[in-house]
Design an enzyme around this catalytic site. Structure first.
Site, short mmCIF file in Angstrom:
data_model
loop_
_atom_site.label_atom_id
_atom_site.label_comp_id
_atom_site.label_asym_id
_atom_site.label_seq_id
_atom_site.Cartn_x
_atom_site.Cartn_y
_atom_site.Cartn_z
CG HIS A 185 -2.26 -1.03 1.03
ND1 HIS A 185 -2.76 -1.51 2.04
CD2 HIS A 185 -2.73 -1.25 -0.24
CE1 HIS A 185 -3.71 -2.23 1.65
NE2 HIS A 185 -3.87 -2.15 0.25
CD GLU A 413 -1.63 -13.71 -15.08
OE1 GLU A 413 -1.28 -12.67 -14.75
OE2 GLU A 413 -3.13 -13.97 -15.32
CG ASP A 437 1.20 -13.36 -11.48
OD1 ASP A 437 1.95 -13.77 -10.70
OD2 ASP A 437 -0.04 -13.04 -11.49
CB CYS A 481 -1.83 -5.03 -18.43
SG CYS A 481 -2.27 -6.69 -17.96
#
Length: 556
Positions: A185, A413, A437, A481
């Site tokens: 975060h 991925e 990933d 992405c």
């Protein structure tokens, strides 16, 4: 003297170090209480409710992504399992303060052992614990100064959302933490605020308070006691770079006019404003799992429809690529338990595999997406995560068509999907490569483990080879992405490999747009070839840059 960590939010920040230390003492072990157990339970519940309400109020004030994060943190404070644990300890004569401390400690251990996304939530749990204990002990809430004489560099072992959500660039010059990762975060909020940030910086909290620091949120460099000339040079370079980057506007394209749509990664409607402000042409990754996390029950179809429609309405005529629920592994959901006790969740039932077990959840999400899109001009594309085989791609595409969705695709991925993208192509309309990933599974290196960061480097030639294979000759559009798209030099390499669009965090868009506009498609192809011909990520990066001269001109 210089320390190094992992840069997760680009930019230059400088100022005195402010060390955020634990300010709430641990309640004494064996502490008991006088009086009735029911009253002690009420005291504990009131404190937890107070903290949850305070977090919700902070989130409402902060808005955007910070609001979503703080609302999720408030839900953690009201978690039924935690509440049962606290009450159980109080029934054994443990004081409310100590009961909260011990119950949260057990949950923290579970999150830390889980690693990944959950491991990075441990700081959030610590913050709720400390705030609750502070209420029970009558102490001031922990936090950071918001009225300093000058912007400071905030240093901590880790930072909780409530510490940072209400800060601004006028208050804090940069964040530096010893722990955390690109998806913590701290990183997410720093990027949203546009504040430079460095995580995983060993020994950061040992820096004496008040030490003047110069922080480079791109390189991860933290320079102690820089000279005035060094600070001035870094600031001037950053300002000049920003001015150059701002000169290029409009749709993404190479110097010779090859179109490369530049899209934004978003977690919900709260991220739309930043995407539009940075010139996003659409959304390349809508992470819908943020609607589902930290909930005891799934969001209703109406809740989902409202959230999807808000993003679709923001990009009339633009592309909006939605990733269906990516649950499991490091993002478990209380209402979607794994079918077994998985020894290695990252290789277990996650992404599309969870949909095969809970098809009603997929049907609900696809139905909500179809209804949200009805009557809107946005180009809605829906993709499934963690697809490894042609049969899975066909199953998902059929489900999308049954729901009335116009375009179905899959994430690349898993190495098997990249290697045999041609086998997946007949079933779908497009691909999107998730480099985070893909690197993790290619190199057997957990993307949240800082010690393995070199293996997670998107410049690894083997990873670039897989990207090239995924693009292939099948003729289907193939975007990227993952975080790799946010690196301006690597963005050129990806275009040179044949990638059709690039999606990234909104603040990275101007730099990528400017770099593409200053290089031809042939230069991008030459850079891609040089990078793939290299043996190490360092060599690949250097080789590519030789074909991309405008990087130096832009100070990148």
């Amino acid at each position: 003297m210089t320390r190094r960590g992992v840069g997760v939010s680009p930019g230059i920040g400088h100022g005195p170090a402010y060390i955020l230390a634990a300010s709430v003492p641990e309640p004494p072990e064996g502490a008991t209480y006088d009086g009735d157990a029911s009253q002690e339970k009420q005291r504990a519940m009131a404190a937890l409710d107070h903290v949850a309400g305070d977090l919700e109020a902070r989130g409402l004030h902060a808005g955007g992504q910070a609001r979503d994060i703080l609302e999720a943190q408030a839900l953690m404070a009201r978690d039924p399992g935690l509440i049962v644990g606290v009450k159980s300890l109080i029934d054994r004569d443990v004081s409310a303060e100590r009961a909260v401390y011990e119950s949260f400690g057990k949950y923290r251990d579970l999150l830390t052992k889980a690693g990944g996304y959950l491991g990075e939530r441990a700081a959030d749990l610590d913050d709720i614990r400390d705030r609750t204990i502070a209420v029970l002990m009558g102490l001031p809430m922990p936090g950071v100064p918001t009225d300093a004489a000058e912007p400071y560099v905030l240093i901590a072992r880790d930072l909780a959302p409530a510490d940072t959500a209400l800060l601004s660039k006028d208050v804090v010059a940069a964040f530096v933490t010893e722990e955390g990762g690109p998806t913590s975060h701290t990183a997410i909020l720093a990027r949203a605020l546009g504040v430079p940030a460095v995580v995983a910086c060993p020994g950061a909290t040992a820096i004496p308070a008040g030490t003047r620091l110069l922080v480079d949120g791109a390189s991860g460099e933290v320079r102690l006691e820089p000279s005035d000339d060094e600070v001035g040079e870094a600031v001037r370079a950053a300002e000049a770079r920003l001015a150059l980057l701002s000169e290029v506007t409009g749709p993404g394209a190479t110097k010779d006019g090859h179109a490369v749509p530049l899209l934004a990664n978003v977690g919900g409607p709260g991220d739309v404003e930043a995407a539009l402000a940075n010139g996003a042409e659409g959304v390349g990754l809508y992470r819908t799992e943020f609607l589902f996390l930290d909930r005891a029950t799934a969001p209703t179809e109406q809740e989902q429809e409202d959230a999807y429609r808000a993003v679709l309405e923001a990009f009339p005529g633009g592309k909006v690529v939605v990733r269906t629920l990516d649950a499991g592994a490091d993002k478990p959901l209380a209402f979607l338990p794994p079918s077994s006790d998985e020894p290695n969740p990252a290789l277990g039932e996650r992404g599309l595999r969870m949909f095969r077990i809970f098809p009603e959840v997929m049907r609900s999400q696809l139905s909500a997406l179809a209804r949200a899109h009805k009557g809107l001009p946005a180009d809605l594309q829906v993709m499934a995560p963690m697809v490894a085989a042609p049969e899975e791609a066909r199953w998902f595409a059929d489900a999308c068509r049954t729901a009335g969705l116009p375009s179905a695709g899959v994430m690349i991925e898993v190495p098997a999907a990249a290697l045999r993208a041609g086998d997946l192509a007949p079933a779908v309309d497009f691909f999107s490569i998730g480099t985070n990933d893909l690197a993790q599974y290619t190199f057997a290196a957990d993307r949240q483990v800082g010690a393995l960061s070199r293996l997670q480097d998107a410049w690894q030639p083997a990873l670039l080879d897989l990207v090239a294979l995924a693009v292939g000759t099948h003729g289907k559009p193939c975007g990227v992405c993952g975080e790799a798209a946010a690196d301006p030099a690597l963005a050129c390499v990806l275009v040179g490999l044949g990638v059709s669009s690039l999606s990234m965090g909104a603040p990275a868009l101007p730099a990528v747009r400017a770099v593409l506009a200053r290089h031809t498609l042939d230069q991008c192809r030459a850079a891609a070839g040089a990078a793939r011909a290299s043996a190490t990520p360092e060599e690949a990066r250097a080789a590519a840059r030789e074909h991309l001269p405008a990087l130096a001109e832009l100070g990148l």
